[in-house]
Write an enzyme that holds these catalytic residues in place. Sequence first.
Site, PDB file in Angstrom:
ATOM      1  N   ARG A  77      33.607  22.770  53.438  1.00 44.72           N
ATOM      2  CA  ARG A  77      32.775  21.751  52.775  1.00 44.72           C
ATOM      3  C   ARG A  77      32.052  20.864  53.780  1.00 44.72           C
ATOM      4  O   ARG A  77      30.934  20.408  53.520  1.00 44.72           O
ATOM      5  CB  ARG A  77      33.630  20.899  51.851  1.00 44.72           C
ATOM      6  N   GLY A 133      37.161  27.758  42.002  1.00 50.58           N
ATOM      7  CA  GLY A 133      38.014  27.651  43.180  1.00 50.58           C
ATOM      8  C   GLY A 133      38.809  28.901  43.486  1.00 50.58           C
ATOM      9  O   GLY A 133      38.845  29.362  44.625  1.00 50.58           O
ATOM     10  N   LYS A 190      44.513  31.731  31.591  1.00 45.29           N
ATOM     11  CA  LYS A 190      44.614  31.505  30.154  1.00 45.29           C
ATOM     12  C   LYS A 190      43.357  31.782  29.356  1.00 45.29           C
ATOM     13  O   LYS A 190      42.259  31.470  29.789  1.00 45.29           O
ATOM     14  CB  LYS A 190      44.999  30.046  29.923  1.00 45.29           C
TER      15      LYS A 190
HETATM   16  P1  AMP Z   1      42.504  29.953  36.463  1.00 48.09           P
HETATM   17  O1  AMP Z   1      42.665  28.614  37.110  1.00 48.09           O
HETATM   18  O2  AMP Z   1      42.598  29.913  34.966  1.00 48.09           O
HETATM   19  O3  AMP Z   1      41.292  30.718  36.950  1.00 48.09           O
HETATM   20  O4  AMP Z   1      43.794  30.778  36.869  1.00 48.09           O
HETATM   21  C1  AMP Z   1      44.078  31.137  38.178  1.00 48.09           C
HETATM   22  C2  AMP Z   1      45.529  31.490  38.261  1.00 48.09           C
HETATM   23  O5  AMP Z   1      45.825  32.534  37.372  1.00 48.09           O
HETATM   24  C3  AMP Z   1      45.920  31.967  39.632  1.00 48.09           C
HETATM   25  O6  AMP Z   1      46.771  31.023  40.211  1.00 48.09           O
HETATM   26  C4  AMP Z   1      46.645  33.289  39.369  1.00 48.09           C
HETATM   27  O7  AMP Z   1      47.856  33.379  40.079  1.00 48.09           O
HETATM   28  C5  AMP Z   1      46.923  33.247  37.876  1.00 48.09           C
HETATM   29  N1  AMP Z   1      47.034  34.578  37.281  1.00 48.09           N
HETATM   30  C6  AMP Z   1      46.106  35.537  37.244  1.00 48.09           C
HETATM   31  N2  AMP Z   1      46.606  36.646  36.644  1.00 48.09           N
HETATM   32  C7  AMP Z   1      47.865  36.376  36.296  1.00 48.09           C
HETATM   33  C8  AMP Z   1      48.901  37.115  35.649  1.00 48.09           C
HETATM   34  N3  AMP Z   1      48.726  38.359  35.257  1.00 48.09           N
HETATM   35  N4  AMP Z   1      50.078  36.516  35.459  1.00 48.09           N
HETATM   36  C9  AMP Z   1      50.257  35.248  35.872  1.00 48.09           C
HETATM   37  N5  AMP Z   1      49.323  34.492  36.471  1.00 48.09           N
HETATM   38  C10 AMP Z   1      48.141  35.058  36.687  1.00 48.09           C
END
Ligand code: AMP
Length: 396
Positions: A35, A354, A198
């Site tokens: 950054r 991120g 999610k």
């Molecule tokens: P987000 O902030 O919603 O983009 O989520 C990112 C996070 O999702 C990361 O820390 C990943 O470790 C987690 N993630 C991705 N796929 C999986 C999965 N199959 N099971 C658990 N966590 C996951």
Amino acid sequence: MASIETYDFKGKRAIIRVDFNVPLDENFNVTDDTRIRAAIPTIKKVLAGGGSVILMSHLGRPKEGPTDKYSLRHIITTLEKNLGTKVDFADDCIGAQAAEKAAALKPGDVLLLENLRFYKEEEKGNEEFAEKLAKMADCYINDAFGTAHRAHASTTIIAKFFPNDKMFGYVMEGELKAIDKVLESPERPFIAILGGAKVSTKITIIEKLFSKVDVLIAAGGMTYTIQAALGGKIGSSMCEKDQFDTALRMIEKAKEMGVQLVLAEDAVCISEFKNDAPTKICPANDIPDGWEGVDIGPKTREKFAKVIEGCKTILWNGPMGVFEMDNFAAGSKAVADAIAVATKNGAFSLIGGGDSVACINKFKMADQVSYNSTGGGALLEYIEGAELPGVAAIRK
Ligand code: AMP
């Protein structure tokens, strides 16, 4: 609104909102200066034009006012190294010392102000606080895309004190250009690759993207909520039971809108949540009890790579698996590789959020994609169609 390209900085003091919210180790060394490096062209432009610079930023989330842990003093050495010039520092972002130092600036000088968030007025968007900052300068440059979705004093409110002397810096301009290119005039086919944890946090953007894209991959942790909603067995994989209707509606909507929705078919599964746990590959809708999916499986990687490589515009947000653990990063790596191939073949690829940028950096592939967006939340809100206050404040 003025333009940084044509503005006459001669003899002017420019106050620049930068994003110096960088990670520090326990000895307060900057561990990733991306950054800081990003802000250099904007700073140099002002200095080259005969102006002086006042830099302001937040660092972390200080709750209790001034705290050494969150002092921007810690970044001075890194900033000086990247800029190749000395940087003066004001212990307080407003007040007599900052005002005196600002008034004494000569062309070519750089002054860094202490953490803006030592004042709660910053996040509250307090007008008097913004005015105190504004009084120190002749023009205002916003170059902090990562906070453009917040109507804070330094990102938004301050702009009103510079009706004819406010502009975007190069980071902001680059971000906006990259996103507008993707959203307004994408070369087709246009694919969005959505991963992450999610369904609930991604559904708004997914539905928004249905009206823009030709293909949409919904994977990562979302896979299991989707498969469970469809009646599949997902073992102990992450699942949002209250999002089944949302997941089913998403599938329906894709059909209605004529978007090709591509889902994961198989998963890398573990029965113990650790990097070196024994794995097995299962169909994404048939995972045994006690096992959870943590990455996309080999069949899915191949399928995703094939679709991605056939596209001309690519937006990637969210990892395919728990990429922070090396053994479950292969799915995200396969996606990154496919994006790199497509980019090499002329596609425009925008990596946003991120975690996806962290993936690309982990794989050392930042130079193999077209654009890495610095703003996670801001990027998603912009894509969702929200007018970012920090952007509107400059444009109006
Ligand atoms: P987000 O902030 O919603 O983009 O989520 C990112 C996070 O999702 C990361 O820390 C990943 O470790 C987690 N993630 C991705 N796929 C999986 C999965 N199959 N099971 C658990 N966590 C996951």
